[in-house]
Design an enzyme around this catalytic site. Structure first.
Site, PDB file in Angstrom:
ATOM      1  N   HIS A   1      39.831 -17.107  11.166  1.00 26.75           N
ATOM      2  CA  HIS A   1      40.841 -17.318  10.131  1.00 26.75           C
ATOM      3  C   HIS A   1      40.415 -18.397   9.125  1.00 26.75           C
ATOM      4  O   HIS A   1      40.301 -18.117   7.935  1.00 26.75           O
ATOM      5  CB  HIS A   1      42.158 -17.687  10.828  1.00 26.75           C
ATOM      6  CG  HIS A   1      43.326 -17.929   9.928  1.00 26.75           C
ATOM      7  ND1 HIS A   1      44.615 -17.974  10.382  1.00 26.75           N
ATOM      8  CD2 HIS A   1      43.415 -18.178   8.599  1.00 26.75           C
ATOM      9  CE1 HIS A   1      45.443 -18.210   9.375  1.00 26.75           C
ATOM     10  NE2 HIS A   1      44.739 -18.340   8.286  1.00 26.75           N
TER      11      HIS A   1
ATOM     12  N   GLU B   1      52.651 -19.186   5.556  1.00 25.77           N
ATOM     13  CA  GLU B   1      51.991 -20.075   6.526  1.00 25.77           C
ATOM     14  C   GLU B   1      52.351 -21.554   6.326  1.00 25.77           C
ATOM     15  O   GLU B   1      51.598 -22.426   6.750  1.00 25.77           O
ATOM     16  CB  GLU B   1      50.467 -19.900   6.450  1.00 25.77           C
ATOM     17  CG  GLU B   1      49.985 -18.586   7.026  1.00 25.77           C
ATOM     18  CD  GLU B   1      48.509 -18.655   7.385  1.00 25.77           C
ATOM     19  OE1 GLU B   1      48.202 -18.638   8.593  1.00 25.77           O
ATOM     20  OE2 GLU B   1      47.666 -18.722   6.464  1.00 25.77           O
TER      21      GLU B   1
ATOM     22  N   HIS C   1      40.452 -20.784   4.001  1.00 28.22           N
ATOM     23  CA  HIS C   1      39.715 -19.689   4.651  1.00 28.22           C
ATOM     24  C   HIS C   1      38.232 -19.720   4.245  1.00 28.22           C
ATOM     25  O   HIS C   1      37.590 -18.682   4.237  1.00 28.22           O
ATOM     26  CB  HIS C   1      40.303 -18.332   4.256  1.00 28.22           C
ATOM     27  CG  HIS C   1      41.766 -18.184   4.516  1.00 28.22           C
ATOM     28  ND1 HIS C   1      42.552 -17.276   3.846  1.00 28.22           N
ATOM     29  CD2 HIS C   1      42.605 -18.815   5.381  1.00 28.22           C
ATOM     30  CE1 HIS C   1      43.799 -17.355   4.274  1.00 28.22           C
ATOM     31  NE2 HIS C   1      43.867 -18.286   5.203  1.00 28.22           N
TER      32      HIS C   1
HETATM   33 MN    MN Z   1      45.594 -18.702   6.393  1.00 27.36          MN
END
Ligand code: MN
Length: 244
Positions: free
Chosen positions: A166, A77, A98
Site C-alpha cells: 500500500h 483514509e 503510496h
Molecule cells: Mn492509501
C-alpha cells in the site's frame, strides 16, 4: 491571535510540495494537528494534493468526524491521521503516501533501513503493518477508526510505518519535519535497493548517528531552507516561517 490561518497556509504549501516532489500523486494526504486544540486536526477534503487550496482544508475530531458536519466529502483514509494523533501526543503532522520506491520494502522480508544521512529522520527501525493480520481480506484501505488505531499500534513509537502492498505513513514533530522525512524516505529506499544490487553488504546508519542527527530542532534554519526551496520548485507561497 489565532495560529489557525498560518497553519492552514503551511498545510496548503505542504500539499503542493509533496505533489511536486512526487511523494503523493492523485492519492495520498498530509495533515496537521490543530495548534490550539490537540483533539482536532486539519486535512484537505477528498482532493489530489496538487489541487488543494486553503478553502479545501477541513477540521476533524480525532475520531475522523468533521467538526462542521455537512461539508464536502472527506478522504476515506482520514482515520490514518486520527489514529496516529490519538496514540502519539507529540506528533504534530502526518503524511500518508503510496510512493513507488518504498513499495518493494512493504512486501519483502528485507527491512527498509536508513542508509543516507538525509533520511535519518525515518528512525532506525521501520515496522511493516499488514491490515490483513487483524482484518482479513479488505480493500486494503484504512477506512475506519479500528483500522486507524491498529495501524497506529503497528507504528508504535517509530517515526514511520510501512503498509503492506500500500504505502507508508510518516510522523513529524513539525510539518516541515514530516515533509522532509517523506521526501527522503523514497530516495533512501531507492539507494538501498541500488546498493543491494551492487552485491556485497550494505551499511545502515547507526543508532548513535541517528541520535546525533535528531538533535536538530524540527524548526531549525536548515529545515526552513529546504522548505523555501521546495516551495519555489512547487510554485507555491512558503506560508509563514515556523517559530524559531
Ligand atoms: Mn492509501
Amino acid at each position: 491571535m489565532s495560529q489557525v490561518p498560518q497553519v492552514i497556509a503551511q498545510l496548503v504549501a505542504a500539499n503542493r510540495i509533496l505533489a511536486n516532489q512526487g511523494i503523493v500523486d492523485a492519492y495520498g494526504h498530509v495533515s496537521m494537528r490543530h495548534p490550539e486544540n490537540p483533539n482536532r486536526y486539519f486535512l484537505s477534503r477528498s482532493l489530489s494534493p496538487e489541487l488543494v487550496t486553503a478553502q479545501d482544508i477541513l477540521e476533524f475530531h480525532l475520531d475522523g468526524e468533521p467538526v462542521h458536519p455537512g461539508g464536502p466529502q472527506p478522504y476515506l483514509e482520514r482515520f490514518i491521521h486520527g489514529g496516529v494523533y490519538e496514540k502519539r501526543p507529540e506528533v504534530q503532522a502526518v503524511v500518508h503516501s503510496h510512493a513507488d520506491a518504498v513499495l518493494p520494502f512493504t512486501i519483502s522480508d528485507v527491512p527498509l533501513v536508513p542508509v543516507i544521512h538525509t533520511a535519518s529522520d525515518m528512525g532506525l527501525q521501520i515496522p511493516i503493518w499488514d491490515i490483513r493480520d487483524k482484518f482479513g481480506d479488505t480493500n486494503m484501505l484504512v477506512i475506519d477508526m479500528a483500522q486507524g488505531r491498529d495501524m497506529a499500534a503497528g507504528l508504535a513509537d517509530h517515526r514511520v510505518v510501512l503498509m503492506r502492498g500500500h504505502g507508508f505513513t510518516a510522523t513529524g514533530r513539525s510539518l516541515v519535519e514530516v515533509v522532509k522525512t517523506s521526501v527522503y524516505l523514497p530516495r533512501n529506499a531507492t539507494i538501498q535497493l541500488q546498493a543491494r544490487m551492487l552485491g556485497g553488504s550494505v551499511k545502515a546508519l547507526t543508532a548513535g548517528e541517528i541520535a546525533i542527527r535528531s538533535q536538530v530542532s524540527p524548526t531549525a534554519t536548515q529545515m526552513w531552507r529546504a522548505w523555501e526551496y521546495w516551495c519555489q520548485l512547487a510554485g507555491t507561497d512558503t506560508g509563514p516561517a515556523p517559530k524559531r
